[in-house]
Design an enzyme around this catalytic site. Structure first.
Site, PDB file in Angstrom:
ATOM      1  N   SER A  42      -3.771  -9.696 -13.717  1.00 49.89           N
ATOM      2  CA  SER A  42      -3.303  -8.794 -14.770  1.00 49.89           C
ATOM      3  C   SER A  42      -3.847  -9.216 -16.119  1.00 49.89           C
ATOM      4  O   SER A  42      -4.120 -10.402 -16.343  1.00 49.89           O
ATOM      5  CB  SER A  42      -1.776  -8.872 -14.790  1.00 49.89           C
ATOM      6  N   ALA A  52       0.818  -1.224   0.000  1.00 47.23           N
ATOM      7  CA  ALA A  52       0.000   0.000   0.000  1.00 47.23           C
ATOM      8  C   ALA A  52       0.849   1.270   0.000  1.00 47.23           C
ATOM      9  O   ALA A  52       0.313   2.367   0.103  1.00 47.23           O
ATOM     10  CB  ALA A  52      -0.936   0.002   1.214  1.00 47.23           C
ATOM     11  N   ASN A  53       2.174   1.126  -0.136  1.00 40.64           N
ATOM     12  CA  ASN A  53       3.020   2.324  -0.109  1.00 40.64           C
ATOM     13  C   ASN A  53       3.206   2.953  -1.489  1.00 40.64           C
ATOM     14  O   ASN A  53       3.857   3.985  -1.616  1.00 40.64           O
ATOM     15  CB  ASN A  53       4.405   1.996   0.473  1.00 40.64           C
ATOM     16  N   GLY A  64       1.720   3.204  -5.922  1.00 39.27           N
ATOM     17  CA  GLY A  64       0.833   2.884  -7.033  1.00 39.27           C
ATOM     18  C   GLY A  64      -0.618   2.627  -6.666  1.00 39.27           C
ATOM     19  O   GLY A  64      -1.240   3.400  -5.914  1.00 39.27           O
ATOM     20  N   ILE A  65      -1.155   1.536  -7.189  1.00 38.70           N
ATOM     21  CA  ILE A  65      -2.582   1.223  -7.012  1.00 38.70           C
ATOM     22  C   ILE A  65      -2.904   0.974  -5.534  1.00 38.70           C
ATOM     23  O   ILE A  65      -3.954   1.392  -5.031  1.00 38.70           O
ATOM     24  CB  ILE A  65      -2.963  -0.020  -7.857  1.00 38.70           C
ATOM     25  N   GLY A  66      -1.986   0.294  -4.840  1.00 42.28           N
ATOM     26  CA  GLY A  66      -2.215  -0.002  -3.418  1.00 42.28           C
ATOM     27  C   GLY A  66      -2.381   1.268  -2.605  1.00 42.28           C
ATOM     28  O   GLY A  66      -3.270   1.359  -1.740  1.00 42.28           O
ATOM     29  N   TYR A 126       6.077 -13.924 -14.218  1.00 41.98           N
ATOM     30  CA  TYR A 126       5.038 -13.020 -13.699  1.00 41.98           C
ATOM     31  C   TYR A 126       3.669 -13.452 -14.234  1.00 41.98           C
ATOM     32  O   TYR A 126       2.702 -13.575 -13.475  1.00 41.98           O
ATOM     33  CB  TYR A 126       5.361 -11.585 -14.122  1.00 41.98           C
TER      34      TYR A 126
HETATM   35  N1  NAP Z   1       0.254  -0.917 -13.140  1.00 41.58           N
HETATM   36  C1  NAP Z   1      -0.201  -1.773 -14.041  1.00 41.58           C
HETATM   37  O1  NAP Z   1      -0.361  -1.439 -15.217  1.00 41.58           O
HETATM   38  C2  NAP Z   1      -0.573  -3.175 -13.642  1.00 41.58           C
HETATM   39  C3  NAP Z   1      -1.036  -4.055 -14.621  1.00 41.58           C
HETATM   40  C4  NAP Z   1      -1.389  -5.339 -14.258  1.00 41.58           C
HETATM   41  C5  NAP Z   1      -1.310  -5.739 -12.938  1.00 41.58           C
HETATM   42  N2  NAP Z   1      -0.849  -4.868 -11.994  1.00 41.58           N
HETATM   43  C6  NAP Z   1      -0.794  -5.356 -10.598  1.00 41.58           C
HETATM   44  O2  NAP Z   1      -1.234  -4.329  -9.732  1.00 41.58           O
HETATM   45  C7  NAP Z   1      -0.660  -4.519  -8.452  1.00 41.58           C
HETATM   46  C8  NAP Z   1      -0.086  -3.205  -7.941  1.00 41.58           C
HETATM   47  O3  NAP Z   1       0.962  -2.806  -8.804  1.00 41.58           O
HETATM   48  P1  NAP Z   1       1.301  -1.262  -9.102  1.00 41.58           P
HETATM   49  O4  NAP Z   1       1.112  -1.040 -10.540  1.00 41.58           O
HETATM   50  O5  NAP Z   1       0.596  -0.384  -8.144  1.00 41.58           O
HETATM   51  O6  NAP Z   1       2.892  -1.266  -8.858  1.00 41.58           O
HETATM   52  P2  NAP Z   1       3.784  -0.655  -7.694  1.00 41.58           P
HETATM   53  O7  NAP Z   1       3.486   0.794  -7.528  1.00 41.58           O
HETATM   54  O8  NAP Z   1       5.196  -1.024  -8.024  1.00 41.58           O
HETATM   55  O9  NAP Z   1       3.296  -1.439  -6.402  1.00 41.58           O
HETATM   56  C9  NAP Z   1       3.749  -2.709  -6.067  1.00 41.58           C
HETATM   57  C10 NAP Z   1       3.778  -2.781  -4.560  1.00 41.58           C
HETATM   58  O10 NAP Z   1       4.125  -4.112  -4.179  1.00 41.58           O
HETATM   59  C11 NAP Z   1       5.076  -4.017  -3.146  1.00 41.58           C
HETATM   60  N3  NAP Z   1       5.860  -5.224  -3.007  1.00 41.58           N
HETATM   61  C12 NAP Z   1       6.630  -5.847  -3.924  1.00 41.58           C
HETATM   62  N4  NAP Z   1       7.221  -6.920  -3.364  1.00 41.58           N
HETATM   63  C13 NAP Z   1       6.809  -6.967  -2.081  1.00 41.58           C
HETATM   64  C14 NAP Z   1       7.077  -7.812  -0.984  1.00 41.58           C
HETATM   65  N5  NAP Z   1       7.913  -8.850  -1.098  1.00 41.58           N
HETATM   66  N6  NAP Z   1       6.473  -7.580   0.204  1.00 41.58           N
HETATM   67  C15 NAP Z   1       5.631  -6.545   0.347  1.00 41.58           C
HETATM   68  N7  NAP Z   1       5.353  -5.675  -0.645  1.00 41.58           N
HETATM   69  C16 NAP Z   1       5.940  -5.888  -1.832  1.00 41.58           C
HETATM   70  C17 NAP Z   1       5.940  -2.829  -3.544  1.00 41.58           C
HETATM   71  O11 NAP Z   1       6.721  -2.403  -2.428  1.00 41.58           O
HETATM   72  P3  NAP Z   1       8.109  -1.596  -2.614  1.00 41.58           P
HETATM   73  O12 NAP Z   1       7.738  -0.178  -2.866  1.00 41.58           O
HETATM   74  O13 NAP Z   1       8.795  -1.811  -1.308  1.00 41.58           O
HETATM   75  O14 NAP Z   1       8.834  -2.207  -3.773  1.00 41.58           O
HETATM   76  C18 NAP Z   1       4.854  -1.849  -3.949  1.00 41.58           C
HETATM   77  O15 NAP Z   1       4.308  -1.230  -2.825  1.00 41.58           O
HETATM   78  C19 NAP Z   1       0.394  -5.622  -8.626  1.00 41.58           C
HETATM   79  O16 NAP Z   1      -0.151  -6.848  -8.183  1.00 41.58           O
HETATM   80  C20 NAP Z   1       0.612  -5.681 -10.119  1.00 41.58           C
HETATM   81  O17 NAP Z   1       1.020  -6.949 -10.563  1.00 41.58           O
HETATM   82  C21 NAP Z   1      -0.479  -3.603 -12.310  1.00 41.58           C
END
Ligand code: NAP
Length: 268
Positions: free
Chosen positions: A142, A11-12, A14-16, A176
């Site tokens: 995804s 939750a720190n 992007g989408i989270g 992935y």
């Molecule tokens: N953005 C897109 O276009 C897209 C498309 C398809 C699916 N998704 C899915 O959407 C979800 C959110 O992704 P996002 O786009 O918001 O990317 P993001 O901003 O990179 O967020 C990913 C989050 O996961 C955390 N994370 C990674 N490994 C971890 C671990 N071992 N323990 C705890 N936290 C961990 C990261 O923490 P750190 O900051 O510490 O690295 C970050 O907070 C993901 O499941 C991704 O696969 C996104």
């Protein structure tokens, strides 16, 4: 009525983070589950400021580590008695990464983070979900799983750990995709298994959502360029946060379980 508790992993950023703001704004007690406490604290301040709600908490969780998951579970129980919504949002997706990486438990890092970790976390928190009057689990999948529409694309069950990485094509991008398909299969399995407990389990098929620069920087080679270019046409994170919120709280999805739902809030 007491506030509903929601745990959002990753939750720190992007989408989270956008989802944390949305749920906090709507009156939920938000528990951010993040591995990096410095980033987590900065995001927590941002979420409080953007949502206008103080009901935001942070507990350390590295979802790729079984030890960390067990510690999170203990810490959560020390602070809360019930869990209403669990969103498995965190994921490992450093596309283009050449280095073969294992989790602390010696599981390939993509599967450890995106499948094994969510599995253990859910198993440990299940009894607290059962105490909710309308418990939900949402798994972040995804559009990448559309590759599986091609019958030739299969999860390589003998190669889940990248055992054959010397003789078969190996990439984090492919793993992935496999991991997100595995998470979808787990969604269907859990929906069935948790029916009697009343826990609704769905998956969301996330499309092209804007990536934060700190996430893009983790990509290697042309994946970084592609992600930066994709960002120009990507939707804002808040759009997907609204989808998370709709699936978890709307009347429309109140009794829906075992479904994959897209960014238009339609069942796929
Ligand atoms: N953005 C897109 O276009 C897209 C498309 C398809 C699916 N998704 C899915 O959407 C979800 C959110 O992704 P996002 O786009 O918001 O990317 P993001 O901003 O990179 O967020 C990913 C989050 O996961 C955390 N994370 C990674 N490994 C971890 C671990 N071992 N323990 C705890 N936290 C961990 C990261 O923490 P750190 O900051 O510490 O690295 C970050 O907070 C993901 O499941 C991704 O696969 C996104």
């Amino acid at each position: 009525m007491s506030k509903k508790n929601i745990v959002i992993t990753g939750a720190n950023s992007g989408i989270g983070k956008a989802a944390a703001i949305k749920f906090a704004k709507e009156g939920f007690q938000v528990i951010m589950a993040c591995r990096d406490m410095k980033k987590g604290k900065n995001a927590l301040a941002e979420i409080i400021s953007h949502s206008g709600s103080e009901n935001v908490d942070l507990i350390k969780l590295d979802v790729s580590s079984f030890d960390s998951i067990r510690r999170f579970n203990e810490e959560y129980r020390a602070r809360y008695k019930v869990l209403d919504i669990l969103i498995h949002n965190a994921a490992y997706f450093n596309h283009g990464e050449k280095e073969y990486q294992l989790s602390p438990d010696h599981i390939e890092l993509t599967f450890a983070t995106n499948v094994a970790g969510p599995f253990l976390l859910t198993e440990l928190l299940k009894d607290l979900l059962e105490k909710s009057d309308n418990p939900k689990i949402l798994n972040a999948c995804s559009t990448n799983i559309k590759h599986f529409y091609d019958p030739k694309r299969q999860i390589e069950f003998d190669n889940l750990q990248g055992e054959f990485r010397e003789s078969r094509p190996y990439s984090v991008y492919k793993l992935y995709g496999d991991s997100k398909m595995a998470l979808l299969m787990l969604t269907f399995r859990w929906a069935d298994e948790f029916k009697d407990a009343g826990i609704k389990v769905n998956a969301v098929m996330i499309n092209n959502i804007r990536n934060e620069w700190q996430s893009i920087k983790k990509f290697r080679s042309w994946y970084r360029v592609a992600a930066a270019l994709q960002n120009l046409i990507a939707s804002p994170t808040g759009m997907m946060a609204d989808v998370y919120y709709h699936i978890c709280t709307s009347e429309e999805y109140k009794n829906v379980t075992g479904k994959l739902i897209n960014h238009k809030k339609e069942i796929v």
